[in-house]
Design an enzyme around this catalytic site. Structure first.
Site, PDB file in Angstrom:
ATOM      1  N   ARG A 109       0.868  -1.187   0.000  1.00 58.85           N
ATOM      2  CA  ARG A 109       0.000   0.000   0.000  1.00 58.85           C
ATOM      3  C   ARG A 109       0.899   1.229   0.000  1.00 58.85           C
ATOM      4  NH1 ARG A 109      -5.158   2.205   3.304  1.00 58.85           N
ATOM      5  NH2 ARG A 109      -6.055   0.640   1.928  1.00 58.85           N
ATOM      6  N   HIS A 136      -7.187   0.714  -6.435  1.00 55.54           N
ATOM      7  CA  HIS A 136      -7.452  -0.009  -5.176  1.00 55.54           C
ATOM      8  C   HIS A 136      -8.199  -1.300  -5.548  1.00 55.54           C
ATOM      9  CE1 HIS A 136      -7.774  -0.813  -1.064  1.00 55.54           C
ATOM     10  NE2 HIS A 136      -8.620   0.117  -0.662  1.00 55.54           N
ATOM     11  N   GLN A 139     -10.221  -3.621  -3.022  1.00 54.24           N
ATOM     12  CA  GLN A 139     -11.482  -2.992  -2.603  1.00 54.24           C
ATOM     13  C   GLN A 139     -12.584  -3.279  -3.621  1.00 54.24           C
ATOM     14  OE1 GLN A 139     -12.206  -0.872   0.240  1.00 54.24           O
ATOM     15  NE2 GLN A 139     -14.236  -1.360  -0.503  1.00 54.24           N
ATOM     16  N   ASP A 231     -16.848   7.972  -1.884  1.00 57.42           N
ATOM     17  CA  ASP A 231     -15.567   7.847  -1.176  1.00 57.42           C
ATOM     18  C   ASP A 231     -15.210   9.239  -0.669  1.00 57.42           C
ATOM     19  OD1 ASP A 231     -13.056   7.055  -0.271  1.00 57.42           O
ATOM     20  OD2 ASP A 231     -12.161   6.874  -2.265  1.00 57.42           O
ATOM     21  N   CYS A 272     -16.179   2.638   0.528  1.00 50.79           N
ATOM     22  CA  CYS A 272     -15.019   1.809   0.884  1.00 50.79           C
ATOM     23  C   CYS A 272     -14.597   2.007   2.332  1.00 50.79           C
ATOM     24  CB  CYS A 272     -13.851   2.127  -0.056  1.00 50.79           C
ATOM     25  SG  CYS A 272     -13.394   3.870  -0.052  1.00 50.79           S
ATOM     26  N   ARG A 300     -13.927  -7.410   2.504  1.00 48.01           N
ATOM     27  CA  ARG A 300     -12.508  -7.181   2.197  1.00 48.01           C
ATOM     28  C   ARG A 300     -11.688  -8.415   2.570  1.00 48.01           C
ATOM     29  NH1 ARG A 300     -10.301  -2.405   2.009  1.00 48.01           N
ATOM     30  NH2 ARG A 300      -8.760  -3.580   0.809  1.00 48.01           N
TER      31      ARG A 300
HETATM   32  N1  NVA Z   1      -9.559   7.213  -1.961  1.00 43.53           N
HETATM   33  C1  NVA Z   1      -9.218   6.891  -0.601  1.00 43.53           C
HETATM   34  C2  NVA Z   1      -9.484   5.460  -0.320  1.00 43.53           C
HETATM   35  C3  NVA Z   1      -9.203   5.000   1.072  1.00 43.53           C
HETATM   36  C4  NVA Z   1      -9.468   3.547   1.264  1.00 43.53           C
HETATM   37  C5  NVA Z   1      -7.768   7.236  -0.340  1.00 43.53           C
HETATM   38  O1  NVA Z   1      -6.935   6.951  -1.202  1.00 43.53           O
HETATM   39  O2  NVA Z   1      -7.471   7.807   0.713  1.00 43.53           O
HETATM   40  N1   CP Z   2     -11.172   0.733   2.431  1.00 42.65           N
HETATM   41  C1   CP Z   2      -9.906   0.682   2.847  1.00 42.65           C
HETATM   42  O1   CP Z   2      -8.965   0.365   2.101  1.00 42.65           O
HETATM   43  O2   CP Z   2      -9.732   1.009   4.151  1.00 42.65           O
HETATM   44  P1   CP Z   2      -8.348   1.209   4.898  1.00 42.65           P
HETATM   45  O3   CP Z   2      -7.715   2.473   4.366  1.00 42.65           O
HETATM   46  O4   CP Z   2      -8.713   1.308   6.348  1.00 42.65           O
HETATM   47  O5   CP Z   2      -7.471   0.022   4.614  1.00 42.65           O
END
Ligand code: NVA
Ligand code: CP
Length: 315
Positions: A109, A136, A139, A231, A272, A300
């Site tokens: 990540r 992602h 997700q 989101d 998400c 998930r």
């Molecule tokens: N679009 C958000 C998703 C978090 C799971 C981010 O990248 O922060």
């Molecule tokens: N939806 C998701 O990826 O959540 P986190 O950022 O908590 O992993």
């Protein structure tokens, strides 16, 4: 298709997968969820080790990976950027080579999609994208599982994503929808719609799978949607854009008035998470009867388990 054909595969973006391969992962995730509800204990990752690399924070993704690995008898090693040299004292390529000598797979990540690609190229082991600025994918698989729990087969269903259409979640949903034949509509202010290159690619894929990709700023496009998705307005790494985004996206909040515009009572709400109540979604909607966000969060784990088992597990 035989799920065994996915052995050794990375998941960097759904663009690299065929429809029947994604279908096989969804079927496996469903089976895994049923096993888990029956309390069955399996050890399909026995002896496997997975490096869990996190440049950005995470609740769901980290917990899904860690618990899924432990339940299947494997071992995950959590490595934040405070712990390792990745891309700082050591090149990404060199760290990747070392991970490849020690682990069965890597979860990554972080910021750049290119880091995930380099890890896959130089480690020689499967890499699972746990979120980058661009995509992602894990997700999106959980989102489709949740859609199917409510409406059976996802083919021909309609998801409307409302908000920052440029972001990783919207982009991955657009790709997986185009591959699986799900109609996908992005409703965002001009300037926050998904980039033309990916949109055109997805439109071509959608023609093959029989679905439609629509990009608009008109909120009336939610009409007859099976799922309304949103989101956060400010993704991780974009914190300086907070005020600008609030201004742009204020009219795009998912609230009861917007849910009403679908013309249906059985439209589900997906997010998400993490969510900011009062910004992209009202408390009434996320905490209301049409919300499926907790099932989605649970899924998930089942979908991530499916991805790992198909790639490195004993099935
Ligand atoms: N679009 C958000 C998703 C978090 C799971 C981010 O990248 O922060
Ligand atoms: N939806 C998701 O990826 O959540 P986190 O950022 O908590 O992993």
């Amino acid at each position: 298709m035989d799920i065994k054909a996915l052995k050794g595969r990375s998941l960097l973006t759904w663009l690299d997968f065929q429809e029947d391969e994604i279908r096989a992962l969804l079927d496996l995730a469903k089976q895994i969820k049923e096993e888990s509800k029956r309390g069955e204990v399996k050890q399909r990752l026995l002896g496997k080790t997975i490096a869990l690399l996190f440049e950005k924070n995470s609740t769901r993704t980290r917990c899904a990976f860690e618990t899924a690995i432990a339940e299947e008898g494997g071992h995950g090693v959590y490595l934040s950027m405070a712990d390792i040299h990745l891309g700082k004292k050591e090149t990404i390529e060199d760290s990747a080579r070392v991970f490849g000598r020690m682990f069965s797979a890597i979860e990554f990540r972080g910021f750049k999609q290119s880091t995930a690609e380099l890890l896959a190229e130089y480690s020689g082991i499967p890499v699972f994208n746990g979120l980058t600025d661009d995509y992602h994918p894990t997700q999106a698989l959980a989102d489709i599982q949740t859609l199917e729990e409510n409406f059976a087969d996802c083919k021909g269903r309609k998801i409307c994503f409302i908000g920052d259409g440029r972001n990783n979640v919207a982009r991955s949903l657009m790709v997986i929808s185009a591959k699986l034949g799900v109609h996908f509509t992005v409703i965002s202010p001009p300037g926050l719609s998904p980039d033309k290159f990916l949109t055109d690619k997805c439109k071509t894929l959608a023609e093959i799978s029989g679905s439609k990709i629509e990009i608009t700023s008109d909120l009336n496009a939610v009409k007859s949607a099976d799922a309304i998705y949103t989101d956060v307005w400010v993704s991780m790494g974009e914190e300086t854009k907070k005020e600008e985004r609030r201004e742009l996206l204020k009219p795009y909040q998912v609230n009861e008035a917007l849910m009403h515009k679908t013309g249906r009572k059985d439209t589900i709400f997906l997010h998400c998470l993490p969510a900011v109540r009062g910004e992209e979604v009202s408390a009434e909607v996320i905490d209301g009867a049409q919300s499926r966000v907790w099932d989605e969060a649970e899924n998930r784990k089942h979908t991530i388990k499916a991805i790992m088992l198909a790639s490195i597990g004993s099935l």
